[in-house]
Design an enzyme around this catalytic site. Sequence first.
Site, PDB file in Angstrom:
ATOM      1  CB  THR A 191       3.215   0.212   4.220  1.00  0.00           C
ATOM      2  OG1 THR A 191       2.148   1.160   4.241  1.00  0.00           O
ATOM      3  CG2 THR A 191       2.693  -1.103   4.760  1.00  0.00           C
ATOM      4  CB  THR A 231       1.937   1.967  -3.273  1.00  0.00           C
ATOM      5  OG1 THR A 231       1.739   2.582  -4.545  1.00  0.00           O
ATOM      6  CG2 THR A 231       3.422   1.792  -3.047  1.00  0.00           C
ATOM      7  N   GLY A 232      -1.080   0.969  -2.499  1.00  0.00           N
ATOM      8  CA  GLY A 232      -2.513   1.157  -2.732  1.00  0.00           C
ATOM      9  C   GLY A 232      -3.304   0.364  -1.717  1.00  0.00           C
ATOM     10  NE  ARG A 249      -4.937  -3.152   6.180  1.00  0.00           N
ATOM     11  CZ  ARG A 249      -4.117  -2.604   5.297  1.00  0.00           C
ATOM     12  NH1 ARG A 249      -2.933  -2.178   5.666  1.00  0.00           N
ATOM     13  NH2 ARG A 249      -4.464  -2.490   4.041  1.00  0.00           N
ATOM     14  CB  VAL A 250      -1.257  -7.854   7.871  1.00  0.00           C
ATOM     15  CG1 VAL A 250      -0.120  -8.035   6.875  1.00  0.00           C
ATOM     16  CG2 VAL A 250      -0.737  -7.999   9.303  1.00  0.00           C
ATOM     17  N   GLY A 251      -1.659  -5.452   5.518  1.00  0.00           N
ATOM     18  CA  GLY A 251      -1.975  -5.217   4.109  1.00  0.00           C
ATOM     19  C   GLY A 251      -1.152  -6.104   3.193  1.00  0.00           C
ATOM     20  CG  ASP A 252      -0.449  -4.548  -0.706  1.00  0.00           C
ATOM     21  OD1 ASP A 252      -0.621  -3.732   0.218  1.00  0.00           O
ATOM     22  OD2 ASP A 252      -0.041  -4.215  -1.832  1.00  0.00           O
ATOM     23  N   GLY A 280      -4.296  -2.379   0.084  1.00  0.00           N
ATOM     24  CA  GLY A 280      -3.663  -3.684   0.210  1.00  0.00           C
ATOM     25  C   GLY A 280      -4.615  -4.858   0.136  1.00  0.00           C
ATOM     26  CB  SER A 294       2.192   6.270   3.775  1.00  0.00           C
ATOM     27  OG  SER A 294       3.300   6.518   2.936  1.00  0.00           O
ATOM     28  CB  THR A 309       2.796   1.821   0.710  1.00  0.00           C
ATOM     29  OG1 THR A 309       1.693   1.516   1.541  1.00  0.00           O
ATOM     30  CG2 THR A 309       3.685   0.606   0.576  1.00  0.00           C
TER      31      THR A 309
HETATM   32  N1  GLY Z   1      -0.561  -1.087   0.421  1.00  0.00           N
HETATM   33  C1  GLY Z   1      -0.337  -0.844   1.772  1.00  0.00           C
HETATM   34  C2  GLY Z   1      -1.397  -1.331   2.661  1.00  0.00           C
HETATM   35  O1  GLY Z   1      -2.510  -1.577   2.222  1.00  0.00           O
HETATM   36  O2  GLY Z   1      -1.141  -1.464   3.828  1.00  0.00           O
END
Ligand code: GLY
Length: 317
Positions: free
Chosen positions: A185, A218-219, A195-198, A221, A46, A167
């Site tokens: 991550t 983590t989770g 795609r971009v997460g949190d 995003g 991850s 993550t």
């Molecule tokens: N929390 C990591 C992501 O959603 O990319």
Amino acid sequence: MIRLIGSENAGVGLPAAMDLLRRGGSAVDAVEIAIRAVEANAEDHSVGLGGFPNILGEVELDAGMMDGRDRTSGAVAALKGYLHPISLARLVMERIPHVFLVGDGAARFAREMGAEPAELLTAPAREAWARRLEQDLAPRKLEEVANLPDLWRWVEIATDPQRTHGTVNVVARDAQGHICAGVSTSGWAWKYPGRVGDSPIAGAGFYADDRYGAAACTGTGEMAIRAATAHSVIYAMRMGATLLDAGTQAMVDLNDLGGRYLAGMNFVAMDRDGHHAGFSSYEKASYAHMDASMDAPELLPRTHVTIEQRWDRRNLD
Ligand code: GLY
């Protein structure tokens, strides 16, 4: 009091970070060194090397950090071909007037900073990607994925709520009482390109403010972005909530989100005095903790707060 907390998989990096803090290193140094160890760990699918790729089979990395002394922050996202996005996030924070670089710009910055290019897709990660896609694509060939005109549909087919977490995050407190939070991550497995997460988004995936505390997620995003989760935790403490109440309220706020894609969320949090806690929508989840008296990190239970999973794949019709 010096202290480190982080996601369970951060454990491999905490002893070196604690060593550094014991020798007077800063919270920023500690977060960077701890997360670099996880980025280099090919067993962790991850983060960094060995991270699961996007739907095209390309590893795209996101990372960000915030220095609680003054809330300076740096982040990179959708970065391809460089192993240590957390170090590049730090360089963004320290060297340029921006806080966030993405894609080609982030890769260009990495080159300019002298980062070594690296192949991040390992054989096990490629095999897992190929197995998953072949299952859905048949009778089409894997090589056809890049040319699919409706990749957006395939992303929905290939992904599932079990692949939205992973993550690494670390929150460090140094001998001066300064706090830093960082996250790195490879994001959702088989995500849409770009795609971009949190994780690289200040206020969503991480937040640190010496005056109140720090949090890092983590989770899933997309959920933390929508609810500004890391900032929510700190803001609640600023408004007088205890660490436990602040974290619980942020989880409840996530459960109140509407929409078709709600899955799991975890975060770790620390108040300005170094008290700490972990929260998770998964039962029996734990987080890593280490203080100066310890030779190795320990795992502590996270407070469980239910988030009802919703996963409505409407586009498959
Ligand atoms: N929390 C990591 C992501 O959603 O990319």
